[in-house]
Design a protein around this motif. Structure first.
Motif, PDB file in Angstrom:
ATOM      1  N   SER A  38      19.357  76.675  -2.140  1.00 43.61           N
ATOM      2  CA  SER A  38      19.427  76.461  -0.738  1.00 43.61           C
ATOM      3  C   SER A  38      18.074  76.535  -0.185  1.00 43.61           C
ATOM      4  O   SER A  38      17.480  75.790   0.705  1.00 43.61           O
ATOM      5  CB  SER A  38      20.445  77.566  -0.289  1.00 43.61           C
ATOM      6  N   HIS A  39      17.295  77.609  -0.788  1.00 44.02           N
ATOM      7  CA  HIS A  39      16.044  77.808  -0.314  1.00 44.02           C
ATOM      8  C   HIS A  39      15.131  76.606  -0.550  1.00 44.02           C
ATOM      9  O   HIS A  39      14.347  76.122   0.351  1.00 44.02           O
ATOM     10  CB  HIS A  39      15.202  79.110  -1.018  1.00 44.02           C
ATOM     11  N   ALA A  40      15.239  76.107  -1.717  1.00 47.19           N
ATOM     12  CA  ALA A  40      14.399  75.035  -2.194  1.00 47.19           C
ATOM     13  C   ALA A  40      14.648  73.730  -1.039  1.00 47.19           C
ATOM     14  O   ALA A  40      13.715  72.943  -0.726  1.00 47.19           O
ATOM     15  CB  ALA A  40      14.499  74.517  -3.576  1.00 47.19           C
ATOM     16  N   LEU A  41      16.048  73.367  -0.932  1.00 46.80           N
ATOM     17  CA  LEU A  41      16.304  72.499  -0.021  1.00 46.80           C
ATOM     18  C   LEU A  41      16.058  72.489   1.550  1.00 46.80           C
ATOM     19  O   LEU A  41      15.545  71.504   2.125  1.00 46.80           O
ATOM     20  CB  LEU A  41      17.936  72.215  -0.095  1.00 46.80           C
ATOM     21  N   LYS A  42      16.031  73.874   1.790  1.00 47.86           N
ATOM     22  CA  LYS A  42      15.668  74.094   3.120  1.00 47.86           C
ATOM     23  C   LYS A  42      13.939  73.482   3.437  1.00 47.86           C
ATOM     24  O   LYS A  42      13.596  73.143   4.332  1.00 47.86           O
ATOM     25  CB  LYS A  42      15.786  75.414   3.565  1.00 47.86           C
ATOM     26  N   GLY A  43      13.199  73.925   2.171  1.00 46.36           N
ATOM     27  CA  GLY A  43      11.745  73.785   2.336  1.00 46.36           C
ATOM     28  C   GLY A  43      11.472  72.100   2.186  1.00 46.36           C
ATOM     29  O   GLY A  43      10.721  71.924   2.724  1.00 46.36           O
ATOM     30  N   LEU A  44      12.393  71.715   1.493  1.00 49.20           N
ATOM     31  CA  LEU A  44      12.258  70.225   1.511  1.00 49.20           C
ATOM     32  C   LEU A  44      12.482  69.434   2.600  1.00 49.20           C
ATOM     33  O   LEU A  44      11.926  68.417   3.113  1.00 49.20           O
ATOM     34  CB  LEU A  44      13.195  69.474   0.088  1.00 49.20           C
ATOM     35  N   GLU A  45      13.605  69.895   3.279  1.00 47.88           N
ATOM     36  CA  GLU A  45      14.053  69.318   4.499  1.00 47.88           C
ATOM     37  C   GLU A  45      12.685  69.749   5.757  1.00 47.88           C
ATOM     38  O   GLU A  45      12.513  68.766   6.383  1.00 47.88           O
ATOM     39  CB  GLU A  45      15.277  69.846   4.999  1.00 47.88           C
ATOM     40  N   ASN A  46      12.117  70.625   5.680  1.00 51.54           N
ATOM     41  CA  ASN A  46      11.222  70.911   6.565  1.00 51.54           C
ATOM     42  C   ASN A  46      10.043  70.244   6.214  1.00 51.54           C
ATOM     43  O   ASN A  46       9.575  69.872   7.160  1.00 51.54           O
ATOM     44  CB  ASN A  46      10.807  72.561   6.540  1.00 51.54           C
ATOM     45  N   ARG A  47       9.673  69.893   5.028  1.00 48.68           N
ATOM     46  CA  ARG A  47       8.487  69.281   4.822  1.00 48.68           C
ATOM     47  C   ARG A  47       8.797  67.627   4.999  1.00 48.68           C
ATOM     48  O   ARG A  47       7.840  66.961   5.606  1.00 48.68           O
ATOM     49  CB  ARG A  47       8.146  69.337   3.333  1.00 48.68           C
ATOM     50  N   LEU A  48       9.894  67.232   4.842  1.00 45.27           N
ATOM     51  CA  LEU A  48      10.433  65.748   5.216  1.00 45.27           C
ATOM     52  C   LEU A  48      10.337  65.585   6.623  1.00 45.27           C
ATOM     53  O   LEU A  48      10.525  64.549   7.336  1.00 45.27           O
ATOM     54  CB  LEU A  48      11.418  65.469   4.364  1.00 45.27           C
ATOM     55  N   GLY A  49      10.813  66.548   7.347  1.00 46.26           N
ATOM     56  CA  GLY A  49      11.213  66.579   8.857  1.00 46.26           C
ATOM     57  C   GLY A  49      12.424  65.957   9.122  1.00 46.26           C
ATOM     58  O   GLY A  49      12.623  65.518  10.330  1.00 46.26           O
ATOM     59  N   VAL A  50      13.340  65.876   8.146  1.00 48.35           N
ATOM     60  CA  VAL A  50      14.673  65.324   8.166  1.00 48.35           C
ATOM     61  C   VAL A  50      15.776  66.081   7.702  1.00 48.35           C
ATOM     62  O   VAL A  50      15.429  66.983   6.688  1.00 48.35           O
ATOM     63  CB  VAL A  50      14.792  64.034   8.012  1.00 48.35           C
ATOM     64  N   ARG A  51      16.988  66.179   8.203  1.00 49.92           N
ATOM     65  CA  ARG A  51      18.112  66.936   7.603  1.00 49.92           C
ATOM     66  C   ARG A  51      18.657  66.168   6.264  1.00 49.92           C
ATOM     67  O   ARG A  51      19.068  64.912   6.823  1.00 49.92           O
ATOM     68  CB  ARG A  51      19.090  67.470   8.690  1.00 49.92           C
TER      69      ARG A  51
END
Length: 302
Positions: A38-51
């Motif tokens: 969950s933590h990794a996916l939140k970080g990836l979404e933040n970096r990509l700028g999309v949900r």
């Protein structure tokens, strides 16, 4: 955005979640905690700028962006997996991890007997065996293969036979048979205590019989319903009633006199166990070695 090594790992995590539609199941496949995913996916979404995912307490679904990303990167990552797998040809001993989803009876009767030899010959290969009678999509579930009775193998998969055909019998404890009598015809089961089998799709199995070209399918009265034959076996050994079994499961108890087969002249033979896997990817070395060993040792004939 420039992709770094952390993003590559997070993309692998994302693909696993996308396959399973579950953080917990993806975590089991990857060997990490669900909170770490969950933590990794939140970080990836933040970096990509999309949900990428819609998350609720009950479900995980892909957003349109997540679906597009999964479609775009799935094939390249599969190609990488295949390329890494080819390295087994250059090792002194094979290595890797194999995940298979196996019908419970197949785990007990077919796979377990070959495991001591497998780990002795191939100590570098880790086998992750999930015994479950529910039909699953092995590709979406992150499995390398599945093992099921031949009649239930998905048609879009490559399948190999791993056992001879299996005879299906009705058996009960001698004490039960002596007390209530042995059925002479399948219809006599309507007057017996029976332990019924729940199939992987939640249907209650109608016991099937065949004699001299005549076929019958009987809905027996159920005093007990079980998901796993092994559960019913314990009850039947204790005198709970009659149950419909794959013969190899009860043969040792019949030989010991703890169970008695009835209606033996009505017992049908059905397709044995098959292993199946997607033809879209290279067969992992560990899976190939397991198939070869089962076919060599033949715990259920072949």
């Amino acid at each position: 955005m420039q992709t770094n090594r952390t993003d590559i790992a997070d993309l692998i995590y994302f693909l696993a979640i996308a396959r399973h539609r579950s953080f917990s199941r993806a975590a089991i496949e990857l060997g990490v905690s669900a909170s770490a995913l969950s933590h990794a996916l939140k970080g990836l979404e933040n970096r990509l700028g999309v949900r990428l995912l819609n998350r609720t307490t009950k479900s995980v679904t892909l957003t349109a962006a997540g679906d597009a990303l999964a479609t775009s990167i799935g094939q390249p990552f599969e190609a990488i997996d295949n390329a890494v797998e080819t390295l087994n040809r250059f090792r002194d001993a094979p290595a890797g991890r194999i995940r298979i989803n196996v019908a419970v009876e197949a785990a007990t009767l077919l796979v377990a007997p070959v495991l001591p030899t497998f780990v002795e010959r191939f100590p570098g290969v880790e086998l992750d065996i999930v015994a479950n009678n529910r039909m699953v999509d092995v590709t979406e579930g992150g499995f390398d293969a599945g093992i099921r009775y031949g009649g239930t193998v998905p048609e879009d998969m490559i399948a190999q036979r791993l056992s001879a055909d299996i005879r299906w019998v009705v058996a009960g404890a001698p004490g039960y048979v002596d007390r209530f009598g042995a059925p002479i015809h399948p219809n006599d089961l309507l007057h017996h205590r029976c332990v019924s089998n729940r199939l992987g799709d939640d249907r209650i199995y109608r016991w099937e019989f065949e004699r001299a070209g005549e076929k019958l399918s009987i809905t027996v009265p159920s005093s007990i319903i079980v998901d796993h034959a092994e559960t019913g076996l314990v009850a039947v050994l204790g005198g709970a009633g009659l149950m419909y079994f794959p013969e190899p499961l009860v043969a040792p108890y019949v030989n010991e006199g703890r169970l008695r087969i009835v209606l033996s002249d009505w017992a049908p033979c059905e397709p044995g166990f098959h292993i199946y896997y997607s033809g879209r990817r290279q067969v992992p070395t560990g899976l190939r070695l397991l198939i070869e060993l089962v076919r060599e040792l033949r715990p259920l004939g072949l």
